[in-house]
Write a protein that holds these residues in place. Structure first.
Motif, mmCIF file in Angstrom:
data_model
loop_
_atom_site.group_PDB
_atom_site.id
_atom_site.type_symbol
_atom_site.label_atom_id
_atom_site.label_comp_id
_atom_site.label_asym_id
_atom_site.label_seq_id
_atom_site.Cartn_x
_atom_site.Cartn_y
_atom_site.Cartn_z
ATOM 1 N N ASP A 140 8.528 -7.918 4.662
ATOM 2 C CA ASP A 140 9.805 -7.986 3.952
ATOM 3 C C ASP A 140 10.727 -6.832 4.337
ATOM 4 N N TYR A 141 10.157 -5.752 4.842
ATOM 5 C CA TYR A 141 10.939 -4.536 5.096
ATOM 6 C C TYR A 141 11.239 -4.311 6.578
ATOM 7 N N LEU A 142 10.617 -5.132 7.414
ATOM 8 C CA LEU A 142 10.875 -5.027 8.852
ATOM 9 C C LEU A 142 12.244 -5.607 9.178
ATOM 10 N N PRO A 143 12.915 -5.195 10.194
ATOM 11 C CA PRO A 143 12.450 -4.315 11.258
ATOM 12 C C PRO A 143 12.704 -2.823 11.012
ATOM 13 N N LYS A 144 13.361 -2.472 9.890
ATOM 14 C CA LYS A 144 13.728 -1.070 9.674
ATOM 15 C C LYS A 144 12.564 -0.220 9.163
ATOM 16 N N TYR A 145 11.887 -0.713 8.131
ATOM 17 C CA TYR A 145 10.838 0.071 7.472
ATOM 18 C C TYR A 145 9.480 -0.598 7.621
ATOM 19 N N PHE A 146 8.440 0.250 7.672
ATOM 20 C CA PHE A 146 7.064 -0.257 7.683
ATOM 21 C C PHE A 146 6.290 0.573 6.665
ATOM 22 N N PRO A 147 6.034 0.014 5.455
ATOM 23 C CA PRO A 147 5.310 0.765 4.421
ATOM 24 C C PRO A 147 3.802 0.804 4.694
ATOM 25 N N LEU A 148 3.228 1.973 4.472
ATOM 26 C CA LEU A 148 1.793 2.176 4.696
ATOM 27 C C LEU A 148 1.188 2.965 3.540
ATOM 28 N N PRO A 149 -0.117 2.817 3.322
ATOM 29 C CA PRO A 149 -0.782 3.710 2.366
ATOM 30 C C PRO A 149 -0.953 5.077 3.023
ATOM 31 N N HIS A 150 -1.313 6.069 2.243
ATOM 32 C CA HIS A 150 -1.583 7.372 2.843
ATOM 33 C C HIS A 150 -2.928 7.299 3.562
ATOM 34 N N PRO A 151 -3.017 7.858 4.771
ATOM 35 C CA PRO A 151 -4.274 7.778 5.529
ATOM 36 C C PRO A 151 -5.318 8.821 5.118
ATOM 37 N N SER A 152 -5.163 9.413 3.966
ATOM 38 C CA SER A 152 -6.098 10.434 3.490
ATOM 39 C C SER A 152 -7.509 9.879 3.322
ATOM 40 N N PRO A 153 -8.523 10.696 3.627
ATOM 41 C CA PRO A 153 -9.906 10.262 3.355
ATOM 42 C C PRO A 153 -10.116 9.908 1.879
ATOM 43 N N ARG A 154 -9.281 10.456 1.001
ATOM 44 C CA ARG A 154 -9.379 10.138 -0.436
ATOM 45 C C ARG A 154 -9.052 8.665 -0.704
ATOM 46 N N ASN A 155 -8.400 8.005 0.241
ATOM 47 C CA ASN A 155 -8.019 6.602 0.069
ATOM 48 C C ASN A 155 -9.062 5.629 0.601
ATOM 49 N N ARG A 156 -10.247 6.108 0.912
ATOM 50 C CA ARG A 156 -11.265 5.210 1.486
ATOM 51 C C ARG A 156 -11.610 4.065 0.527
ATOM 52 N N PHE A 157 -11.528 4.306 -0.784
ATOM 53 C CA PHE A 157 -11.830 3.227 -1.739
ATOM 54 C C PHE A 157 -10.731 2.162 -1.687
ATOM 55 N N TRP A 158 -9.488 2.598 -1.546
ATOM 56 C CA TRP A 158 -8.384 1.636 -1.421
ATOM 57 C C TRP A 158 -8.598 0.780 -0.173
ATOM 58 N N LEU A 159 -8.960 1.426 0.932
ATOM 59 C CA LEU A 159 -9.176 0.703 2.186
ATOM 60 C C LEU A 159 -10.336 -0.294 2.057
ATOM 61 N N THR A 160 -11.376 0.093 1.349
ATOM 62 C CA THR A 160 -12.526 -0.791 1.136
ATOM 63 C C THR A 160 -12.129 -2.004 0.304
ATOM 64 N N ARG A 161 -11.292 -1.777 -0.711
ATOM 65 C CA ARG A 161 -10.860 -2.877 -1.592
ATOM 66 C C ARG A 161 -9.801 -3.777 -0.945
ATOM 67 N N ASN A 162 -9.194 -3.287 0.117
ATOM 68 C CA ASN A 162 -8.107 -4.034 0.760
ATOM 69 C C ASN A 162 -8.358 -4.170 2.263
ATOM 70 N N PRO A 163 -9.410 -4.910 2.647
ATOM 71 C CA PRO A 163 -9.772 -5.019 4.063
ATOM 72 C C PRO A 163 -8.685 -5.678 4.917
ATOM 73 N N TRP A 164 -7.795 -6.452 4.307
ATOM 74 C CA TRP A 164 -6.682 -7.075 5.024
ATOM 75 C C TRP A 164 -5.798 -6.021 5.701
ATOM 76 N N PHE A 165 -5.754 -4.814 5.125
ATOM 77 C CA PHE A 165 -4.877 -3.790 5.687
ATOM 78 C C PHE A 165 -5.297 -3.427 7.107
ATOM 79 N N GLU A 166 -6.566 -3.045 7.286
ATOM 80 C CA GLU A 166 -7.002 -2.635 8.620
ATOM 81 C C GLU A 166 -7.138 -3.830 9.560
ATOM 82 N N GLY A 167 -7.228 -5.025 9.007
ATOM 83 C CA GLY A 167 -7.258 -6.217 9.848
ATOM 84 C C GLY A 167 -5.863 -6.594 10.297
#
Length: 191
Positions: A148-175
């Motif tokens: 919805d925000y392209l082509p100007k913006y690309f929203p991302l989560p913070h890549p902090s190791p503290r976000n590993r639980f978010w990444l685990t719960r949202n496998p679509w992100f890394e896919g």
């Protein structure tokens, strides 16, 4: 632009609120193609003065599919955090970025970068500031609807190791999302 960067790097606007004192961290070039807007430097970046010089930076470069050399080439990436200095520690991690930085400096910096093709909005603070009412209720929803925000913006989560639980719960992100992000970055850096 060099005068503006000099002024930012010597800023002490919120000095009274910074436990380690001011040390603004920012990189930009008039030819920058992509702007990375994250939160604020952590203690390691505060100590080194090198943006994203930590585990979060390593993960971000992996998501972007770029080398350190490509990442730190200011003609590729401008690094403009919401808060330029380490804000201090809170209960659950670092405090939010100081609110003075973005309104004081961001617009001026953007005016000097006419070749920007994409702005990466990393984390909720950057997304709320730049997307305003177009941001979804949660970071997860905003990132899931990145198209919805392209082509100007690309929203991302913070890549902090503290976000590993978010990444685990949202496998679509890394896919799905990281794959599209890498395509976008490659297209911009290697037209």
């Amino acid at each position: 632009m060099q005068d503006l960067l000099h002024n930012i790097r010597n800023c002490s606007l919120c000095k009274a609120h910074l436990p380690l004192g001011p040390r603004p961290v920012v990189t930009a070039h008039q030819d920058s193609k992509i702007v990375i807007i994250g939160q604020a430097p952590g203690t390691k970046v505060h100590a080194s003065g090198i943006p994203w010089d930590d585990a979060s930076g390593k993960q971000l470069r992996k998501w972007l599919g770029v080398t350190e050399e490509e990442f730190y080439d200011e003609k590729n990436f401008a690094i403009v955090p919401m808060g330029f200095c380490y804000p201090g520690r809170g209960k659950g991690g670092d405090l939010p970025p100081r609110p003075e930085c973005a309104p004081q400096w961001h617009e001026q910096l953007m005016e000097f970068m006419p070749n920007v093709e994409l702005v990466l909005l990393i984390g909720m603070y950057a997304q709320k500031y730049y997307l305003k009412n177009d941001a979804k209720k949660t970071l997860t929803e905003t990132v899931a609807e990145y198209q919805d925000y392209l082509p100007k913006y690309f929203p991302l989560p913070h890549p902090s190791p503290r976000n590993r639980f978010w990444l685990t719960r949202n496998p679509w992100f890394e896919g799905e999302v990281v794959s599209q992000l890498q395509k976008s970055i490659k297209t911009i850096l290697n037209p």
